[in-house]
Design an enzyme around this catalytic site. Sequence first.
Site, mmCIF file in Angstrom:
data_model
loop_
_atom_site.group_PDB
_atom_site.id
_atom_site.type_symbol
_atom_site.label_atom_id
_atom_site.label_comp_id
_atom_site.label_asym_id
_atom_site.label_seq_id
_atom_site.Cartn_x
_atom_site.Cartn_y
_atom_site.Cartn_z
ATOM 1 N N ARG A 1 0.830 -1.214 0.000
ATOM 2 C CA ARG A 1 0.000 0.000 0.000
ATOM 3 C C ARG A 1 0.863 1.262 0.000
ATOM 4 N NH1 ARG A 1 -2.206 3.411 3.575
ATOM 5 N NH2 ARG A 1 -1.353 2.311 5.371
ATOM 6 N N TYR B 1 9.388 -21.955 14.251
ATOM 7 C CA TYR B 1 10.320 -20.889 13.891
ATOM 8 C C TYR B 1 10.882 -21.125 12.485
ATOM 9 C CZ TYR B 1 14.270 -17.617 14.492
ATOM 10 O OH TYR B 1 15.179 -16.587 14.368
HETATM 11 P P1 NAD Z 1 14.609 -10.598 20.220
HETATM 12 O O1 NAD Z 1 13.750 -11.679 20.774
HETATM 13 O O2 NAD Z 1 15.531 -9.876 21.145
HETATM 14 O O3 NAD Z 1 13.742 -9.497 19.458
HETATM 15 C C1 NAD Z 1 12.540 -9.770 18.826
HETATM 16 C C2 NAD Z 1 11.606 -8.605 19.100
HETATM 17 O O4 NAD Z 1 10.358 -8.826 18.432
HETATM 18 C C3 NAD Z 1 11.273 -8.436 20.587
HETATM 19 O O5 NAD Z 1 11.374 -7.089 20.937
HETATM 20 C C4 NAD Z 1 9.843 -8.942 20.689
HETATM 21 O O6 NAD Z 1 9.157 -8.376 21.781
HETATM 22 C C5 NAD Z 1 9.295 -8.555 19.339
HETATM 23 N N1 NAD Z 1 8.145 -9.353 18.893
HETATM 24 C C6 NAD Z 1 8.017 -10.703 18.898
HETATM 25 N N2 NAD Z 1 6.841 -11.066 18.379
HETATM 26 C C7 NAD Z 1 6.198 -9.914 18.020
HETATM 27 C C8 NAD Z 1 4.932 -9.621 17.429
HETATM 28 N N3 NAD Z 1 4.090 -10.602 17.101
HETATM 29 N N4 NAD Z 1 4.617 -8.327 17.217
HETATM 30 C C9 NAD Z 1 5.457 -7.328 17.557
HETATM 31 N N5 NAD Z 1 6.657 -7.546 18.127
HETATM 32 C C10 NAD Z 1 7.027 -8.829 18.349
HETATM 33 O O7 NAD Z 1 15.444 -11.264 19.022
HETATM 34 P P2 NAD Z 1 16.603 -10.675 18.124
HETATM 35 O O8 NAD Z 1 17.814 -11.482 18.352
HETATM 36 O O9 NAD Z 1 16.691 -9.210 18.267
HETATM 37 O O10 NAD Z 1 16.064 -11.050 16.676
HETATM 38 C C11 NAD Z 1 15.490 -10.077 15.821
HETATM 39 C C12 NAD Z 1 15.096 -10.737 14.518
HETATM 40 O O11 NAD Z 1 16.242 -11.286 13.874
HETATM 41 C C13 NAD Z 1 14.091 -11.884 14.670
HETATM 42 O O12 NAD Z 1 13.175 -11.849 13.599
HETATM 43 C C14 NAD Z 1 14.959 -13.113 14.558
HETATM 44 O O13 NAD Z 1 14.239 -14.217 14.067
HETATM 45 C C15 NAD Z 1 16.039 -12.652 13.595
HETATM 46 N N6 NAD Z 1 17.276 -13.416 13.798
HETATM 47 C C16 NAD Z 1 18.068 -13.176 14.863
HETATM 48 C C17 NAD Z 1 19.211 -13.940 15.055
HETATM 49 C C18 NAD Z 1 20.120 -13.714 16.223
HETATM 50 O O14 NAD Z 1 21.050 -14.502 16.405
HETATM 51 N N7 NAD Z 1 19.959 -12.686 17.025
HETATM 52 C C19 NAD Z 1 19.534 -14.946 14.139
HETATM 53 C C20 NAD Z 1 18.677 -15.179 13.062
HETATM 54 C C21 NAD Z 1 17.554 -14.390 12.888
HETATM 55 N N1 UDP Z 2 -2.419 -4.470 5.793
HETATM 56 C C1 UDP Z 2 -1.894 -3.710 6.807
HETATM 57 N N2 UDP Z 2 -1.600 -2.397 6.553
HETATM 58 C C2 UDP Z 2 -1.780 -1.836 5.346
HETATM 59 C C3 UDP Z 2 -2.308 -2.621 4.310
HETATM 60 C C4 UDP Z 2 -2.620 -3.947 4.542
HETATM 61 O O1 UDP Z 2 -1.708 -4.196 7.912
HETATM 62 O O2 UDP Z 2 -1.478 -0.651 5.212
HETATM 63 C C5 UDP Z 2 -2.715 -5.881 6.050
HETATM 64 C C6 UDP Z 2 -4.187 -6.228 5.943
HETATM 65 O O3 UDP Z 2 -4.558 -6.835 7.161
HETATM 66 C C7 UDP Z 2 -4.244 -7.254 4.857
HETATM 67 C C8 UDP Z 2 -2.825 -7.735 4.682
HETATM 68 O O4 UDP Z 2 -2.011 -6.640 5.096
HETATM 69 O O5 UDP Z 2 -5.040 -8.343 5.218
HETATM 70 C C9 UDP Z 2 -2.478 -8.093 3.264
HETATM 71 O O6 UDP Z 2 -2.754 -6.987 2.448
HETATM 72 P P1 UDP Z 2 -3.035 -7.172 0.887
HETATM 73 O O7 UDP Z 2 -3.378 -5.844 0.333
HETATM 74 O O8 UDP Z 2 -1.882 -7.883 0.273
HETATM 75 O O9 UDP Z 2 -4.208 -8.203 0.841
HETATM 76 P P2 UDP Z 2 -5.785 -8.050 1.046
HETATM 77 O O10 UDP Z 2 -6.055 -6.807 1.817
HETATM 78 O O11 UDP Z 2 -6.286 -7.976 -0.327
HETATM 79 O O12 UDP Z 2 -6.129 -9.285 1.783
#
Ligand code: NAD
Ligand code: UDP
Length: 342
Positions: free
Chosen positions: A110, A149
């Site tokens: 978007r 994961y």
């Molecule tokens: P971390 O756990 O310290 O940070 C992850 C952050 O994401 C946290 O602040 C957590 O609160 C937030 N979070 C989790 N689920 C969420 C959700 N649904 N909505 C909003 N926030 C959410 O981990 P990190 O080491 O900082 O990793 C950051 C990213 O890098 C991750 O995506 C991880 O998979 C990727 N990664 C990290 C490593 C590493 O070794 N540190 C290796 C491979 C990939």
């Molecule tokens: N979405 C969002 N922020 C935006 C636009 C979309 O979080 O500014 C989310 C919304 O929930 C949507 C998803 O992203 O379901 C996928 O968006 P897309 O336009 O690809 O698909 P559609 O809306 O057609 O399902």
Amino acid sequence: MLGYGYSRVLVTGGAGFVGSHLCEQLLGQGHEVLCVDNFHTGTKSNVAHLLTNPRFELVHHDITQPLYAQVGQIYNLACPASPVHYQSDPVHTMKTSVIGAINMLGLAKRQKARILQASTSEVYGDPKVHPQAETYWGHVNPIGRRSCYDEGKRAAEALYFDYWRQHKVQIKIARIFNTYGPRMHPQDGRVISNFVVQALKGDPITIYGDGRQTRSFCYVDDLVDGLIRLMNSPEEVTGPINLGNPGEFTIAELANMVVVLTGSNSEVVHRPQPPDDPYQRRPDITLAEEKLQWRPTVPLREGLIRTLDYFQTLLGTGPRSGYPKVIQFEAAVQASQRAEIA
Ligand code: NAD
Ligand code: UDP
Ligand code: UDP
């Protein structure tokens, strides 16, 4: 090179370990930063020092819910990264990777924003090819305890490429290898924070299994530099691109280094190895060198010292006694008989 219209950068998971360093770096480069986090594993204290910056905004939000914001670039880091934490609520971990990716890709579509996905070396699973290049499709258990994961991140990569092919969204995929440094949570559960905290507190150092499994450890500043380079690379560079330090160490070697460097009296104990724990891991970073002119610069010893200093201050464990033992540390590194890159 920001996307059309807005110079604002969204960092999901910005209050986590890597995200907080990324926010700091982006602010330092003059960007406006919108940090979105559900505080599952991240903390407000990680970004407390940024809150007085008028270009920084912190929002409590879970990316499994839609997000509407005006941004030109999106770094999608939200996802717990430590096995202990991503396995504590595996269904939500998968939702974060898959529904979170769809929402962030919808937002990117978007906004015509560029979006970078924090993918992982875990997409290679327990690799049968060593070192791992981006061309390797991996060896992942689809139904094990790590699957929420590993498979979540693999599904996210697939979604990114589908949005790229179908909707022309500008994507960047970083396959991040084990990264460490200050602001890891002391109860994070990952190996470096565990060993350092155990050593500083004089608690037993817990090696899972025989300690012969290997990992390659990248210091957080190097990783953040790689992420920013990837985001700002030419449009045709989509990745996936490995970002990691090719220096490879056994977990037993790492335990030895931490003990020597801290001067700790901690004993080393063995605990059962978790199921599907990868036996070996080392990035082939040829692509990052070619496309991003990136390679890590912080050797493990230097990064460990910086990490020790952080945890020592955090835990209030007093002056570290290990500095005089740096020479022994060098010997321990040499004993590993593995070449580290930096
Ligand atoms: P971390 O756990 O310290 O940070 C992850 C952050 O994401 C946290 O602040 C957590 O609160 C937030 N979070 C989790 N689920 C969420 C959700 N649904 N909505 C909003 N926030 C959410 O981990 P990190 O080491 O900082 O990793 C950051 C990213 O890098 C991750 O995506 C991880 O998979 C990727 N990664 C990290 C490593 C590493 O070794 N540190 C290796 C491979 C990939
Ligand atoms: N979405 C969002 N922020 C935006 C636009 C979309 O979080 O500014 C989310 C919304 O929930 C949507 C998803 O992203 O379901 C996928 O968006 P897309 O336009 O690809 O698909 P559609 O809306 O057609 O399902
Ligand atoms: N590990 C260990 N002791 C610990 C924590 C982890 O021996 O206290 C091992 C773990 O079994 C794995 C390696 O260290 O082989 C890296 O584990 P981590 O959780 O840091 O990352 P990942 O397995 O996701 O690479």
